[in-house]
Design a protein around this motif. Structure first.
Motif, PDB file in Angstrom:
ATOM      1  N   ALA A  69       0.843  -1.202   0.000  1.00 50.67           N
ATOM      2  CA  ALA A  69       0.000   0.000   0.000  1.00 50.67           C
ATOM      3  C   ALA A  69       0.871   1.242   0.000  1.00 50.67           C
ATOM      4  O   ALA A  69       1.927   1.282   0.634  1.00 50.67           O
ATOM      5  CB  ALA A  69      -0.929   0.017   1.214  1.00 50.67           C
ATOM      6  N   GLU A  70       0.439   2.247  -0.740  1.00 50.65           N
ATOM      7  CA  GLU A  70       1.012   3.592  -0.750  1.00 50.65           C
ATOM      8  C   GLU A  70       2.496   3.632  -1.119  1.00 50.65           C
ATOM      9  O   GLU A  70       3.266   4.396  -0.564  1.00 50.65           O
ATOM     10  CB  GLU A  70       0.773   4.270   0.602  1.00 50.65           C
ATOM     11  N   GLN A  82      -0.409   3.960  -7.149  1.00 48.14           N
ATOM     12  CA  GLN A  82       0.199   3.538  -5.891  1.00 48.14           C
ATOM     13  C   GLN A  82      -0.338   2.157  -5.523  1.00 48.14           C
ATOM     14  O   GLN A  82      -1.510   1.847  -5.759  1.00 48.14           O
ATOM     15  CB  GLN A  82      -0.150   4.524  -4.783  1.00 48.14           C
ATOM     16  N   ALA A  84      -2.115  -0.723  -3.737  1.00 44.93           N
ATOM     17  CA  ALA A  84      -3.306  -0.682  -2.884  1.00 44.93           C
ATOM     18  C   ALA A  84      -3.812  -2.089  -2.610  1.00 44.93           C
ATOM     19  O   ALA A  84      -4.998  -2.296  -2.384  1.00 44.93           O
ATOM     20  CB  ALA A  84      -4.403   0.150  -3.522  1.00 44.93           C
ATOM     21  N   ARG A 265      -3.870  -1.097  -9.558  1.00 43.69           N
ATOM     22  CA  ARG A 265      -3.125  -0.775  -8.347  1.00 43.69           C
ATOM     23  C   ARG A 265      -2.838  -1.985  -7.464  1.00 43.69           C
ATOM     24  O   ARG A 265      -2.348  -1.834  -6.349  1.00 43.69           O
ATOM     25  CB  ARG A 265      -3.877   0.293  -7.555  1.00 43.69           C
ATOM     26  N   HIS A 600      -1.944  -1.041   8.606  1.00 44.54           N
ATOM     27  CA  HIS A 600      -1.328  -0.708   7.320  1.00 44.54           C
ATOM     28  C   HIS A 600      -0.389  -1.834   6.893  1.00 44.54           C
ATOM     29  O   HIS A 600       0.435  -2.305   7.695  1.00 44.54           O
ATOM     30  CB  HIS A 600      -0.552   0.599   7.459  1.00 44.54           C
ATOM     31  N   LYS A 602       2.229  -1.734   5.232  1.00 45.88           N
ATOM     32  CA  LYS A 602       3.643  -1.364   5.321  1.00 45.88           C
ATOM     33  C   LYS A 602       4.275  -1.844   6.621  1.00 45.88           C
ATOM     34  O   LYS A 602       5.498  -1.935   6.716  1.00 45.88           O
ATOM     35  CB  LYS A 602       3.804   0.158   5.220  1.00 45.88           C
ATOM     36  N   ARG A 639      -7.932   3.356   2.990  1.00 49.84           N
ATOM     37  CA  ARG A 639      -8.020   4.217   4.167  1.00 49.84           C
ATOM     38  C   ARG A 639      -9.450   4.198   4.697  1.00 49.84           C
ATOM     39  O   ARG A 639     -10.391   4.506   3.984  1.00 49.84           O
ATOM     40  CB  ARG A 639      -7.602   5.643   3.803  1.00 49.84           C
ATOM     41  N   SER A 649      -7.573   1.803   8.945  1.00 49.35           N
ATOM     42  CA  SER A 649      -7.433   1.099   7.670  1.00 49.35           C
ATOM     43  C   SER A 649      -8.527   0.049   7.532  1.00 49.35           C
ATOM     44  O   SER A 649      -8.910  -0.602   8.519  1.00 49.35           O
ATOM     45  CB  SER A 649      -6.071   0.410   7.589  1.00 49.35           C
TER      46      SER A 649
END
Length: 695
Positions: A69-70, A82, A84, A265, A600, A602, A639, A649
């Motif tokens: 993500a992102e 980006q 997703a 994405r 998230h 990440k 988001r 999230s």
């Protein structure tokens, strides 16, 4: 790279923001390893290895899926694209091939990446050296990319390729290096006696030349030698141990991995990743296995002007990107199955290789390769038509802007002020060598030639057009055929990356591919000259000088890991709680969709793991039936706004129920990680949907 640089009027801003770090020119020197030693007598082609059919073979596969993500995706360089979520996980597929008759070995890796950057190769080789000493080196490790345009970027040490991420992304770089290294380790640890067999044949209706007008500028007598304006030939190597264990396959076919479009994405291996998935699923591959497991590498070749979108533009024939990818991937898979089953021709001989670094912006090319006066390569530059993008991913303006046919004021201005005589027809929009202390893109590049029995692999750090690849293959074939080489394969996007290579005639048209040929009109001729020397040395058993040492910019990158500040959730809930649940029952062919409050992605990319599980109940237990790498599943991050922090999230899990799904009771499980805003720790969580029936 398509629709290069940036669209929507923010080109200058993107160029400025993409500058990251500084570097220095590396020292020169280095010595050839044992594989390049003088006096080997070409044993890989003949000598003590003549007629030999025995090899030591091993395969390995490992996850290289970065932040889901992102993070800007690499390929189209569309700022809005980006990551997703995940549709397919990315994999590194490795093969180690050793020759008992001469003691040499080589590594071949096909990785689900947009490009294989020089910094990645340097760090992988360093890891191998730390583990195995001098057994593996630049010379005998060949890393290539499939060229998917649907993976996270930011893993180059050169600014040009980090535009979509505005700089270096350490987490993605580390995941890629570790995954490639681990795939090689697994292949090394599972080496065993075996055979390699070959099959090749045409695959029609799976590729289209996206720059046919440029292709038609090649000499008519040359074009007349070929039935098509793209290479339809698929070449497959089958690996089988003497015990009967099927180790895997490597399949080369020239086609862009651009079935997924520039608005897509989800992380995906695109058509080649899907073909690998289909073959490995059919063979029962276990991605978590530490022992032998089947590995199917669908590798890239000279795909520079070749699109899978056979109906033109971005149209692959499906109703959407998913169906277009499925159509292209299934065609490649089906043809590979037929070749695999008919692969009975054994490879004979040993293993050998030659490797050299060449300063590609300073090569003098002899008339023997230019077909006329002496030629020279140029300081790297890109042309205006690169901004226009290719048909798979259109950008700004139109292809074909040349100094001979100026289309607008901007073209006229750039031709007057920036175009050099060396770059000829190219109106320059960016001189990459002008950026100090190091350029936008590497100019000291690796060229590698590998022979495995009677098959030669020509590893190039470029995307070659169809005709450019044909010419380079013929150059190598002419040198090695007398020594017994019967098959020459272009291994594209290997060991580093520095744009495209078009023929001299195609370059004059300045389509996207010609404008993206960094080092000028004589780049292909320079490449033919250099590989002619490598092939001669390999045939004669002589060494080649290592060439100038490339920069190693790894320590100069920004390795700060800002990641996620923190994750939040509704006050009344927990991470993993269901926000939108499944229905009570579904029919085959329907799609189950469940939304969770999550963290998230990440926080942890779940390498060798999964963000989702589809489970079927059997008695008191739940059995996994699908994961986030399966074609019928999708993991989406979004988001999910909630008060008071807006740091929530949503994890949306989808399962398209297969038509042959076993009836029963199922549930959807989401696994993730959340980061505390109090102590900064990352903690795992898990959530499950209600159970539902499939009828």
């Amino acid at each position: 790279m398509h629709s290069f640089l940036i669209r929507h009027g923010v080109l200058v801003l993107a160029l400025l923001l993409a500058l990251a770090g500084c570097g220095h020119r590396g020292s020169r020197g280095g010595q050839p390893d044992a594989g390049q030693a003088v006096g080997q007598g070409g044993q890989g082609l003949g000598g003590t290895c003549a007629g030999q059919q025995s090899f030591l073979i091993g395969s390995g596969v490992y996850d290289i899926t970065g932040p889901a993500a992102e993070v800007g995706m690499l390929g189209y360089v569309e700022l809005e694209q980006q990551t997703a979520g995940i549709h397919q996980r990315l994999r590194s597929r490795a093969f180690v091939i050793a020759s008992p008759c001469n003691g040499k070995r080589v590594v071949f890796v096909s990785a689900d990446l947009g490009m294989l950057f020089q910094g990645v190769k340097q760090q992988v080789v360093k890891r191998l050296r730390d583990t195995y000493g001098g057994l593996y080196s630049d010379d005998n490790v060949l890393l290539s990319a499939t060229h998917t345009h649907s993976g996270p970027g930011g893993y180059s040490h050169y600014a040009l390729y980090n535009l979509s991420t505005f700089g270096f992304v350490p987490r993605n770089f580390d995941v890629i290096v570790e995954g490639i290294y681990q795939s090689i380790v697994r292949a090394h640890e599972h080496l065993g006696p075996g055979r390699i067999t070959l099959a090749a044949g045409d695959l029609l209706d799976a590729s289209l030349n996206r720059s046919p007008e440029a292709y038609r500028l090649n000499p008519p007598e040359e074009r007349a030698r070929y039935a098509y304006d793209t290479d339809k030939r698929m070449t497959l190597l089958r690996f089988t141990k003497d015990s009967g264990v099927e180790v895997g396959l490597i399949d080369w076919f020239a086609v862009h991995a651009t079935s997924m479009g520039m608005q897509y994405r989800y992380i995906s291996g695109d058509n080649k990743g899907y073909a690998s998935y289909l073959f490995e699923k059919a063979k029962g591959t276990r991605y978590d296995a530490t022992g032998d497991t089947f590995v199917a590498a669908f590798a890239q070749s000279n795909e520079g002007d070749v699109t899978p979108n056979i109906h033109g533009g971005e149209d692959g024939g499906g109703e959407d990107d998913f169906e277009s990818t499925e159509l292209s991937g299934r065609k490649q898979y089906a043809r590979a199955v037929s070749l695999y089953e008919s692969a009975i021709t054994p490879l004979t001989g040993g293993v050998d290789y030659r490797h050299v670094y060449v300063k590609m912006d300073g090569v003098t090319v002899s008339p023997a390769f230019t077909g006329g006066p002496e030629g020279h390569t140029c300081p790297a530059a890109i042309g205006i038509s690169m901004l226009a993008g290719a048909e798979d991913g259109p950008g700004v303006g139109h292809e074909g802007a040349t100094c001979a046919a100026m289309h607008d004021v901007w073209s006229a201005f750039t031709c007057t002020t920036t175009t050099t005589s060396c770059q000829a027809e190219k109106p320059i929009v960016l001189e990459m060598g002008a950026m100090k202390p190091y350029p936008w893109s590497p100019e000291v590049l690796p060229l590698q030639l590998v022979t495995v029995g009677n098959v030669a692999l020509v590893a190039v750090p470029f995307e070659l057009t169809t005709m450019a690849g044909r010419r380079l293959r013929e150059t190598v074939r002419a040198r090695l055929a007398p020594a017994g080489v019967t098959e020459v394969v272009i291994a594209g996007l290997s060991n580093a990356y520095s744009g495209y290579i078009a023929t001299r005639e195609e370059y004059a048209k300045q389509e996207y591919e010609g404008a993206s040929t960094h080092f000028g009109p004589w780049t292909l001729a320079a490449l033919q000259q250099e590989f002619d020397g490598l092939a001669r040395a390999l045939r004669e058993g002589t060494s080649v000088p290592p060439g100038p040492k490339p920069r190693d910019l790894h320590e100069l990158q920004n390795h700060l890991r800002p990641g996620v500040l923190f994750d939040d959730k509704p006050l009344w809930g927990r991470f993993g709680d269901v926000f939108v649940d499944a229905r009570e029952s579904y029919a085959r062919g329907e799609t189950v969709r469940v939304t969770f409050w999550g963290g998230h992605p990440k926080n942890d990319p779940h390498v060798q793991g999964t963000f989702l599980r589809v489970q079927r109940r059997r008695g008191l237990f739940w059995d996994d039936v699908a994961y986030d790498w399966d074609w019928e599943t999708k993991y989406t991050w979004r988001r999910g706004y909630c008060l008071p922090t807006l740091a929530c999230s949503h994890a949306i899990i989808e399962w398209a129920i297969p038509r042959d799904a076993e009836p029963g009771t199922y549930r959807i499980v989401h696994e993730g990680d959340w980061k505390s805003g109090w102590d900064g720790r990352v903690r795992p969580y898990k959530g499950a949907s209600r159970s539902f029936t499939v009828k």
